[in-house]
Design a protein around this motif. Structure first.
Motif, PDB file in Angstrom:
ATOM      1  N   LEU A 100       0.839  -1.201   0.000  1.00 55.24           N
ATOM      2  CA  LEU A 100       0.000   0.000   0.000  1.00 55.24           C
ATOM      3  C   LEU A 100       0.873   1.250   0.000  1.00 55.24           C
ATOM      4  O   LEU A 100       0.652   2.188  -0.766  1.00 55.24           O
ATOM      5  N   LYS A 101       1.883   1.238   0.836  1.00 58.16           N
ATOM      6  CA  LYS A 101       2.789   2.386   0.895  1.00 58.16           C
ATOM      7  C   LYS A 101       3.575   2.533  -0.398  1.00 58.16           C
ATOM      8  O   LYS A 101       3.739   3.640  -0.903  1.00 58.16           O
ATOM      9  N   PHE A 102       4.055   1.410  -0.941  1.00 57.45           N
ATOM     10  CA  PHE A 102       4.813   1.473  -2.198  1.00 57.45           C
ATOM     11  C   PHE A 102       3.940   2.074  -3.310  1.00 57.45           C
ATOM     12  O   PHE A 102       4.420   2.852  -4.130  1.00 57.45           O
ATOM     13  N   PHE A 103       2.690   1.700  -3.312  1.00 57.18           N
ATOM     14  CA  PHE A 103       1.783   2.152  -4.376  1.00 57.18           C
ATOM     15  C   PHE A 103       1.420   3.626  -4.245  1.00 57.18           C
ATOM     16  O   PHE A 103       1.316   4.343  -5.242  1.00 57.18           O
ATOM     17  N   ALA A 111      12.519   8.550   1.036  1.00 59.44           N
ATOM     18  CA  ALA A 111      13.320   7.998   2.134  1.00 59.44           C
ATOM     19  C   ALA A 111      12.548   6.906   2.882  1.00 59.44           C
ATOM     20  O   ALA A 111      13.100   5.844   3.202  1.00 59.44           O
ATOM     21  N   ASP A 112      11.273   7.148   3.126  1.00 54.89           N
ATOM     22  CA  ASP A 112      10.437   6.140   3.793  1.00 54.89           C
ATOM     23  C   ASP A 112      10.323   4.880   2.937  1.00 54.89           C
ATOM     24  O   ASP A 112      10.390   3.763   3.453  1.00 54.89           O
ATOM     25  N   VAL A 113      10.139   5.079   1.641  1.00 53.13           N
ATOM     26  CA  VAL A 113      10.004   3.932   0.740  1.00 53.13           C
ATOM     27  C   VAL A 113      11.267   3.068   0.791  1.00 53.13           C
ATOM     28  O   VAL A 113      11.175   1.845   0.908  1.00 53.13           O
ATOM     29  N   ILE A 114      12.415   3.703   0.729  1.00 50.67           N
ATOM     30  CA  ILE A 114      13.669   2.941   0.808  1.00 50.67           C
ATOM     31  C   ILE A 114      13.736   2.152   2.111  1.00 50.67           C
ATOM     32  O   ILE A 114      14.054   0.967   2.116  1.00 50.67           O
ATOM     33  N   HIS A 115      13.383   2.803   3.190  1.00 49.81           N
ATOM     34  CA  HIS A 115      13.397   2.114   4.485  1.00 49.81           C
ATOM     35  C   HIS A 115      12.459   0.900   4.485  1.00 49.81           C
ATOM     36  O   HIS A 115      12.849  -0.193   4.904  1.00 49.81           O
ATOM     37  N   HIS A 116      11.257   1.096   4.003  1.00 51.14           N
ATOM     38  CA  HIS A 116      10.287  -0.013   3.984  1.00 51.14           C
ATOM     39  C   HIS A 116      10.714  -1.114   3.016  1.00 51.14           C
ATOM     40  O   HIS A 116      10.477  -2.288   3.274  1.00 51.14           O
ATOM     41  N   LEU A 117      11.358  -0.722   1.919  1.00 48.73           N
ATOM     42  CA  LEU A 117      11.849  -1.716   0.961  1.00 48.73           C
ATOM     43  C   LEU A 117      12.941  -2.576   1.590  1.00 48.73           C
ATOM     44  O   LEU A 117      12.982  -3.794   1.372  1.00 48.73           O
ATOM     45  N   GLU A 118      13.789  -1.945   2.357  1.00 52.18           N
ATOM     46  CA  GLU A 118      14.876  -2.703   2.990  1.00 52.18           C
ATOM     47  C   GLU A 118      14.327  -3.709   3.993  1.00 52.18           C
ATOM     48  O   GLU A 118      14.757  -4.859   4.039  1.00 52.18           O
ATOM     49  N   LYS A 119      13.363  -3.261   4.766  1.00 55.19           N
ATOM     50  CA  LYS A 119      12.708  -4.154   5.719  1.00 55.19           C
ATOM     51  C   LYS A 119      11.979  -5.286   4.974  1.00 55.19           C
ATOM     52  O   LYS A 119      12.064  -6.456   5.359  1.00 55.19           O
TER      53      LYS A 119
ATOM     54  N   THR B  86       5.802   7.230   7.296  1.00 55.56           N
ATOM     55  CA  THR B  86       7.032   7.069   8.074  1.00 55.56           C
ATOM     56  C   THR B  86       6.942   5.913   9.071  1.00 55.56           C
ATOM     57  O   THR B  86       7.967   5.297   9.395  1.00 55.56           O
ATOM     58  N   GLU B  87       5.733   5.604   9.514  1.00 55.39           N
ATOM     59  CA  GLU B  87       5.548   4.524  10.499  1.00 55.39           C
ATOM     60  C   GLU B  87       5.977   3.163   9.960  1.00 55.39           C
ATOM     61  O   GLU B  87       5.919   2.916   8.762  1.00 55.39           O
ATOM     62  N   GLU B  88       6.325   2.253  10.872  1.00 58.97           N
ATOM     63  CA  GLU B  88       6.633   0.879  10.482  1.00 58.97           C
ATOM     64  C   GLU B  88       5.376   0.191   9.958  1.00 58.97           C
ATOM     65  O   GLU B  88       4.267   0.517  10.370  1.00 58.97           O
ATOM     66  N   CYS B  89       5.555  -0.767   9.053  1.00 60.11           N
ATOM     67  CA  CYS B  89       4.428  -1.520   8.498  1.00 60.11           C
ATOM     68  C   CYS B  89       4.051  -2.675   9.414  1.00 60.11           C
ATOM     69  O   CYS B  89       4.918  -3.347   9.962  1.00 60.11           O
ATOM     70  N   GLU B  90       2.758  -2.900   9.543  1.00 54.56           N
ATOM     71  CA  GLU B  90       2.305  -4.093  10.254  1.00 54.56           C
ATOM     72  C   GLU B  90       2.442  -5.320   9.352  1.00 54.56           C
ATOM     73  O   GLU B  90       2.544  -5.202   8.133  1.00 54.56           O
TER      74      GLU B  90
END
Lengths: 179, 179
Positions: A100-103, A111-119, B86-90
DNA sequence: AGTGGCATGTAAAGAGTTACATGATTTG
DNA sequence: CAAATCATGTAACTCTTTACATGCCACT
């Protein structure tokens, strides 16, 4: 989607007797990429199913006043499972906050996208490894045929994890080299 | 998973003003492989969000006594969206009845599995086509850069659909040639 | 005149998670 | 002997779907 808790339980108990705890564990470890159940669904359902004559409970008395129940499927249980197998499938329900965030992202969220992608990448690599381990646990068994269906799903799971890993690591590179 | 309805709405309204109906449609057509929302979630949430000052409603008076609301995101709405980004994804929640059946099947269910695989294959081919059409609708636009994030997700969706189609058609062949 | 898509909304039912309570057994 | 894991269960809460109600607009 109507609840399917009883069919998952029935399906697992066709192969071997299990406790509620083991059922939950098995779903978490092996089926997490397409299914989940919580204790709040499993334990009440086990009692309801016993009431409906789909299961038998073998009571393993542990020392102390605690008991442990190991469930076995009944003939009626097998019937109910096979009837469900024949029914049409309902539409999937999927919710992935990361996707959802990526879309929905734009450049201000890079910056957030990169962080979430890494996770995302890390989680999918871990899952990939656990599926590969599960796959290897079948290697060498003579009765591979009995596990044909599980193996095929596992193969799909592994290929999906590969796809997610490849896609996310390419995507991270793209975003980082774009600055 | 906590409900994310307001973030989906906020994310879509960042680009253009929409009605509740259009929001629902957009989620169904473009985001269905990783997200879904029902009218029962969207309409009450739109009112709550307006109350919280995240949206403005432009009232399109149609003839008769019916009204139509076209919503616009406010500055506060953008803030709330960016905070969520910015929040972490569930953890994802996924439930696929087809996968469940594929996983739990044994030889006595082979005919059912083939039937479900055929349906699965067809549905995924249709979805693949709709994603490819959506992808093509971006081709030729000069401001491709603004759609970079959507395009990347669409690419993943298409690759996933290819995987599902390939896997299921191979699987069908295997099961049919095995008799 | 009828069908299908556009459009908004609610109430009730159903599904699912979470936090809590309890206690045994195994392993380091 | 402490921590992790095995083990069962419930109550409250939250989330989500579904069915229903209403009516407009465009096309055939």
């Amino acid at each position: 989607m109507k609840k399917k808790t009883r069919y998952v339980i029935l399906g697992l108990l066709r192969d071997e007797a299990m406790t509620g705890y083991e059922i939950k564990n098995c779903i978490d470890r092996r089926m997490s990429f397409f299914w989940q159940e919580s204790y709040g669904q499993i334990y009440p359902e086990l009692n309801a199913m016993q009431n409906d004559g789909l299961l038998d409970a073998r009571e393993d008395q542990q020392s102390g006043n605690r008991v442990k129940f190991r469930y076995t499927i009944t003939e009626k249980g097998r019937q109910v499972f096979n009837d469900w197998m024949t029914e049409e499938c309902e539409k999937d329900t999927v919710r992935s906050e990361a996707f959802l965030k990526f879309f929905l992202a734009n450049d201000s969220n890079q910056a957030d996208v990169i962080h979430h992608l890494e996770k995302f990448h890390q989680q999918n690599r871990e899952r990939l490894e656990s599926y590969e381990m599960f796959m290897k646990s079948f290697q060498g068994l003579e009765d591979m045929h009995n596990h044909k269906y599980i193996l095929k799903m596992l193969e799909l799971g592994i290929r999906q994890q590969h796809l997610y890993c490849d896609w996310s690591s390419d995507y991270i590179d793209e975003l980082k080299n774009n600055d």
